[in-house]
Scaffold this active site. Structure first.
Site, PDB file in Angstrom:
ATOM      1  N   ASP A 113     -16.271 -32.545  27.747  1.00 43.36           N
ATOM      2  CA  ASP A 113     -17.180 -33.687  27.596  1.00 43.36           C
ATOM      3  C   ASP A 113     -17.662 -33.802  26.156  1.00 43.36           C
ATOM      4  O   ASP A 113     -17.797 -34.903  25.612  1.00 43.36           O
ATOM      5  CB  ASP A 113     -18.348 -33.633  28.590  1.00 43.36           C
ATOM      6  N   ASP A 168     -25.434 -28.379  33.661  1.00 44.04           N
ATOM      7  CA  ASP A 168     -25.205 -26.954  33.396  1.00 44.04           C
ATOM      8  C   ASP A 168     -26.114 -26.090  34.256  1.00 44.04           C
ATOM      9  O   ASP A 168     -25.682 -25.092  34.849  1.00 44.04           O
ATOM     10  CB  ASP A 168     -25.463 -26.641  31.924  1.00 44.04           C
ATOM     11  N   THR A 192     -24.698 -39.246  23.143  1.00 45.93           N
ATOM     12  CA  THR A 192     -25.925 -40.014  23.286  1.00 45.93           C
ATOM     13  C   THR A 192     -27.035 -39.092  23.780  1.00 45.93           C
ATOM     14  O   THR A 192     -26.761 -38.045  24.379  1.00 45.93           O
ATOM     15  CB  THR A 192     -25.747 -41.157  24.305  1.00 45.93           C
ATOM     16  N   THR A 236     -18.523 -34.747  32.637  1.00 47.33           N
ATOM     17  CA  THR A 236     -19.626 -33.845  32.972  1.00 47.33           C
ATOM     18  C   THR A 236     -19.870 -33.809  34.473  1.00 47.33           C
ATOM     19  O   THR A 236     -19.983 -32.729  35.079  1.00 47.33           O
ATOM     20  CB  THR A 236     -20.918 -34.294  32.258  1.00 47.33           C
ATOM     21  N   ASN A 256     -19.740 -38.615  30.193  1.00 50.00           N
ATOM     22  CA  ASN A 256     -20.592 -38.439  31.367  1.00 50.00           C
ATOM     23  C   ASN A 256     -19.768 -38.268  32.639  1.00 50.00           C
ATOM     24  O   ASN A 256     -20.124 -37.482  33.529  1.00 50.00           O
ATOM     25  CB  ASN A 256     -21.548 -39.621  31.515  1.00 50.00           C
ATOM     26  N   ASP A 263     -16.585 -28.410  30.938  1.00 54.76           N
ATOM     27  CA  ASP A 263     -17.800 -28.674  30.162  1.00 54.76           C
ATOM     28  C   ASP A 263     -17.483 -28.750  28.668  1.00 54.76           C
ATOM     29  O   ASP A 263     -18.212 -29.390  27.914  1.00 54.76           O
ATOM     30  CB  ASP A 263     -18.831 -27.582  30.440  1.00 54.76           C
ATOM     31  N   ASP A 310     -25.860 -33.454  30.462  1.00 56.19           N
ATOM     32  CA  ASP A 310     -25.040 -32.252  30.328  1.00 56.19           C
ATOM     33  C   ASP A 310     -25.863 -30.995  30.575  1.00 56.19           C
ATOM     34  O   ASP A 310     -25.437 -30.095  31.306  1.00 56.19           O
ATOM     35  CB  ASP A 310     -24.423 -32.214  28.931  1.00 56.19           C
TER      36      ASP A 310
END
EC number: 2.7.8.-
Length: 208
Positions: A69, A91, A80, A32, A29, A66, A87
């Site tokens: 992650d 994006d 999770t 991200t 996280n 990206d 995510d």
């Protein structure tokens, strides 16, 4: 489309990096959020001020985070549900910032309404492409097809800005209008896929 062919090869490169980052205490996280913040910040700083070449390389670099992650998540034993939602949300924010920044450049620096229109249309269509898939999956249907997915959208847009930054005339204009066409095709492909998935599901339920 590129995701299908490239995912395995990319994972072979990023997974060892993910293991190292986990040992350093980096979480998926955090990666991200860091990558998204950088992509948004530099998009809105460099492109509207006309620094297309620098913006292309810097934003591309943050967008590539990206990939890490997911590698970190795999190194920790899996992601999770919250991480997946975070995510996807990030994006959309990063993609929107990039195209909004290109539209800003078009209005202020290039003074091209047509280029601005292309960027804004791409922004909307890109969100719809992602929404159709997400909505289909939420309904238990499949829409995992498409000529132009996120990776292709980023490549096409950033190749256009990079070439324009190198002095190639109309490169970003051509790139974005191609992206408009590709996005429209992708939306159509996904709607058709959803319809077929829904018909298959109905037939399966009727046969039970």
């Amino acid at each position: 489309m590129l995701n299908i062919f490239a995912r395995a090869s990319v994972s072979r490169v990023t997974d060892p990096i993910g293991v190292v980052l986990v040992r350093l205490g980096v979480t998926p996280n955090a990666m991200t959020l860091f990558g998204t913040a950088g992509a948004i910040g530099f998009s809105l700083w460099l492109f509207p001020t006309g620094h297309l070449l620098a913006g292309t390389f810097v934003v591309w670099g943050f967008m590539m985070l990206d990939l890490l992650d997911g590698a970190i998540a795999r190194a920790r034993g899996g992601g999770t549900p919250f991480g997946g939602v975070l995510d996807s949300t990030c994006d959309r924010l990063a993609d929107g910032a990039l195209l909004a920044a290109i539209a800003w450049y078009a209005f202020v620096v290039a003074q091209s309404r047509w280029l601005a229109a292309a960027a804004l249309i791409c922004l909307v269509l890109g969100q719809v492409v992602s929404y159709v898939k997400a909505r289909a999956e939420a309904a238990g249907l499949s829409a995992d097809v498409g000529l132009v997915e996120r990776a292709e959208r980023l490549i096409i847009a950033l190749v256009g800005t990079g070439l324009t930054g190198l002095g190639v005339p109309y490169a970003v204009d051509v790139a974005l209008w191609l992206l408009v066409a590709g996005s429209v095709i992708t939306i159509g492909q996904r709607i058709v896929a959803v319809r077929r998935s829904a018909d298959a599901l109905s037939t399966s339920e009727a046969g039970e």
